[in-house]
Design a protein around this motif. Sequence first.
Motif, PDB file in Angstrom:
ATOM      1  N   ARG A 148       0.792  -1.223   0.000  1.00  0.00           N
ATOM      2  CA  ARG A 148       0.000   0.000   0.000  1.00  0.00           C
ATOM      3  C   ARG A 148       0.831   1.282   0.000  1.00  0.00           C
ATOM      4  N   LEU A 149       2.124   1.170   0.358  1.00  0.00           N
ATOM      5  CA  LEU A 149       2.970   2.363   0.370  1.00  0.00           C
ATOM      6  C   LEU A 149       4.023   2.317  -0.726  1.00  0.00           C
ATOM      7  N   ASP A 150       4.923   1.347  -0.635  1.00  0.00           N
ATOM      8  CA  ASP A 150       6.036   1.297  -1.583  1.00  0.00           C
ATOM      9  C   ASP A 150       6.702  -0.069  -1.466  1.00  0.00           C
ATOM     10  N   PRO A 151       6.956  -0.738  -2.590  1.00  0.00           N
ATOM     11  CA  PRO A 151       7.677  -2.012  -2.507  1.00  0.00           C
ATOM     12  C   PRO A 151       9.099  -1.866  -1.973  1.00  0.00           C
ATOM     13  N   ALA A 152       9.668  -0.671  -2.090  1.00  0.00           N
ATOM     14  CA  ALA A 152      11.063  -0.442  -1.698  1.00  0.00           C
ATOM     15  C   ALA A 152      11.180  -0.132  -0.211  1.00  0.00           C
ATOM     16  N   VAL A 153      10.638  -1.003   0.627  1.00  0.00           N
ATOM     17  CA  VAL A 153      10.811  -0.885   2.073  1.00  0.00           C
ATOM     18  C   VAL A 153      11.561  -2.119   2.551  1.00  0.00           C
ATOM     19  N   VAL A 154      12.399  -1.931   3.553  1.00  0.00           N
ATOM     20  CA  VAL A 154      13.180  -3.039   4.089  1.00  0.00           C
ATOM     21  C   VAL A 154      13.218  -2.915   5.608  1.00  0.00           C
ATOM     22  N   ALA A 155      12.857  -4.000   6.293  1.00  0.00           N
ATOM     23  CA  ALA A 155      12.833  -3.990   7.754  1.00  0.00           C
ATOM     24  C   ALA A 155      14.256  -4.105   8.301  1.00  0.00           C
ATOM     25  N   LEU A 156      14.553  -3.331   9.328  1.00  0.00           N
ATOM     26  CA  LEU A 156      15.852  -3.400   9.999  1.00  0.00           C
ATOM     27  C   LEU A 156      15.800  -4.300  11.225  1.00  0.00           C
ATOM     28  N   ARG A 209      25.358  -2.235   3.623  1.00  0.00           N
ATOM     29  CA  ARG A 209      24.986  -1.133   4.515  1.00  0.00           C
ATOM     30  C   ARG A 209      25.311   0.214   3.877  1.00  0.00           C
ATOM     31  N   GLY A 210      26.467   0.277   3.219  1.00  0.00           N
ATOM     32  CA  GLY A 210      26.812   1.511   2.529  1.00  0.00           C
ATOM     33  C   GLY A 210      25.863   1.829   1.396  1.00  0.00           C
ATOM     34  N   GLU A 211      25.467   0.811   0.651  1.00  0.00           N
ATOM     35  CA  GLU A 211      24.501   1.020  -0.433  1.00  0.00           C
ATOM     36  C   GLU A 211      23.137   1.416   0.121  1.00  0.00           C
ATOM     37  N   LEU A 212      22.782   0.878   1.291  1.00  0.00           N
ATOM     38  CA  LEU A 212      21.524   1.271   1.918  1.00  0.00           C
ATOM     39  C   LEU A 212      21.541   2.756   2.273  1.00  0.00           C
ATOM     40  N   ARG A 213      22.650   3.237   2.822  1.00  0.00           N
ATOM     41  CA  ARG A 213      22.742   4.670   3.148  1.00  0.00           C
ATOM     42  C   ARG A 213      22.565   5.527   1.904  1.00  0.00           C
ATOM     43  N   ARG A 214      23.184   5.133   0.810  1.00  0.00           N
ATOM     44  CA  ARG A 214      23.053   5.910  -0.417  1.00  0.00           C
ATOM     45  C   ARG A 214      21.622   5.855  -0.969  1.00  0.00           C
ATOM     46  N   ALA A 215      21.000   4.685  -0.894  1.00  0.00           N
ATOM     47  CA  ALA A 215      19.634   4.555  -1.395  1.00  0.00           C
ATOM     48  C   ALA A 215      18.649   5.346  -0.553  1.00  0.00           C
ATOM     49  N   VAL A 216      18.860   5.385   0.763  1.00  0.00           N
ATOM     50  CA  VAL A 216      17.996   6.180   1.643  1.00  0.00           C
ATOM     51  C   VAL A 216      18.190   7.663   1.354  1.00  0.00           C
ATOM     52  N   ALA A 217      19.437   8.085   1.181  1.00  0.00           N
ATOM     53  CA  ALA A 217      19.725   9.502   0.932  1.00  0.00           C
ATOM     54  C   ALA A 217      19.074  10.001  -0.344  1.00  0.00           C
ATOM     55  N   SER A 218      18.896   9.106  -1.325  1.00  0.00           N
ATOM     56  CA  SER A 218      18.257   9.502  -2.579  1.00  0.00           C
ATOM     57  C   SER A 218      16.769   9.164  -2.599  1.00  0.00           C
ATOM     58  N   ALA A 219      16.223   8.790  -1.440  1.00  0.00           N
ATOM     59  CA  ALA A 219      14.786   8.512  -1.275  1.00  0.00           C
ATOM     60  C   ALA A 219      14.303   7.368  -2.163  1.00  0.00           C
ATOM     61  N   ARG A 220      15.202   6.413  -2.467  1.00  0.00           N
ATOM     62  CA  ARG A 220      14.809   5.260  -3.273  1.00  0.00           C
ATOM     63  C   ARG A 220      14.374   4.074  -2.423  1.00  0.00           C
ATOM     64  N   VAL A 221      14.818   4.021  -1.167  1.00  0.00           N
ATOM     65  CA  VAL A 221      14.508   2.911  -0.259  1.00  0.00           C
ATOM     66  C   VAL A 221      14.151   3.494   1.101  1.00  0.00           C
ATOM     67  N   HIS A 222      13.201   2.841   1.780  1.00  0.00           N
ATOM     68  CA  HIS A 222      12.739   3.324   3.079  1.00  0.00           C
ATOM     69  C   HIS A 222      12.890   2.222   4.131  1.00  0.00           C
ATOM     70  N   PRO A 223      13.834   2.370   5.066  1.00  0.00           N
ATOM     71  CA  PRO A 223      13.981   1.388   6.140  1.00  0.00           C
ATOM     72  C   PRO A 223      12.783   1.437   7.094  1.00  0.00           C
ATOM     73  N   VAL A 224      12.454   0.283   7.666  1.00  0.00           N
ATOM     74  CA  VAL A 224      11.330   0.157   8.590  1.00  0.00           C
ATOM     75  C   VAL A 224      11.851  -0.259   9.954  1.00  0.00           C
ATOM     76  N   LEU A 225      11.442   0.483  10.983  1.00  0.00           N
ATOM     77  CA  LEU A 225      11.756   0.151  12.367  1.00  0.00           C
ATOM     78  C   LEU A 225      10.446   0.031  13.138  1.00  0.00           C
ATOM     79  N   TYR A 226      10.499  -0.635  14.281  1.00  0.00           N
ATOM     80  CA  TYR A 226       9.310  -0.865  15.099  1.00  0.00           C
ATOM     81  C   TYR A 226       9.563  -0.367  16.522  1.00  0.00           C
ATOM     82  N   GLY A 227       8.482  -0.013  17.205  1.00  0.00           N
ATOM     83  CA  GLY A 227       8.647   0.398  18.586  1.00  0.00           C
ATOM     84  C   GLY A 227       7.372   0.935  19.180  1.00  0.00           C
TER      85      GLY A 227
END
Length: 359
Positions: A148-156, A209-227
């Motif tokens: 419903r939001l974006d396929p490019a999400v990844v749980a941490l 991890r480095g590629e994840l930082r670059r992908a997040v910085a360019s708004a291509r991937v969104h990490p998911v956290l819970y709490g």
Amino acid sequence: MHSHDHLNLGVLAHVDAGKTSLTERLLHAAGLLDEPGSVDAGTTRTDSLDLERRRGITIKAAVVSFPLGDRTVNLVDTPGHPDFIAEVERVLAVLDGAVLVVSAVEGVQPQTRVLLRTLRRLGIPTLLFVNKIDRRGARELLGELRARLDPAVVALGVPDGAGTPGARFLPYAPDEPAHTEALAEVLTARDDALLGAYLDGGLSPARLRGELRRAVASARVHPVLYGSALTGAGIAELRAALAELLPVARGGAEAPLSASVFKIERGPGGERRAYARLHAGTLAVRERVPYGADGRSAVLTGLDVFADGGPVPPGRRARGRSHSSTVSPVSASATASGRAPPTTRPARRTPRPPSPRRA
């Protein structure tokens, strides 16, 4: 990273997802509050209007500040109700990154989808925080977020004991196979060169991890956290993700002044106070500042910079000066033509390049 790095962070959500409670919990974790305020009790730092405290909702954007390692986070708590979407839109122009809060009970809601679409269009790096994992009926939501939001999400990590008061967040180890496989799948789907490297011999956890930082910085991937903002579960991990994954503001103090005004309010003495994000340059008290496109200007009669939870009084700021990348409340006298500064037009704006990268 130098001592003046700033992260201008927005916390956004559908109404009642818990973003104001999350703001309180982040201030508490930074040591600025003895106890987090309560929305129900009307004791939160950012909901200062009487109507906000009575109804338990955010109506106007509010700014607080807290230290995070060797950077300062200027956090903007925004309204969640669709009736106040214009207030949110003004804030988006000044953000370096965002946390989009989703309730683990209600899941993805209409405003959640609108907000993420807008954040992606503007190229704003965004983390997803699934809140209220301690509430009965809480769900893991990862499939719903992708659908419903974006396929490019990844749980941490994963929630443990969801739906119980003792629910907690268990982050993945960097080399945990399930995590590295999921991370590689999301990242290589959007990068052919990375896919080639993966097929040729795999990708190390450090490379991923480095590629994840670059992908997040360019708004291509969104990490998911819970709490849970109520219990504090997952807050330490969210703070770590903010420090590691979201890029800090960049700007040169020696460059020409460029700033965006995103909020106007009246001070205790009736003076007009403008909240501005400095993209470049320097502001100083008694300085004449141009704004708008028609040559108007105003003299700054007061200047604060956010630190340690709120605006720093002028006496605590060297030479009454504010440098680039900060968020500052400023007071200005009327212009020569007798008109006060506008409520939404920026003093001067830095042109934003096309998506996916944001200036």
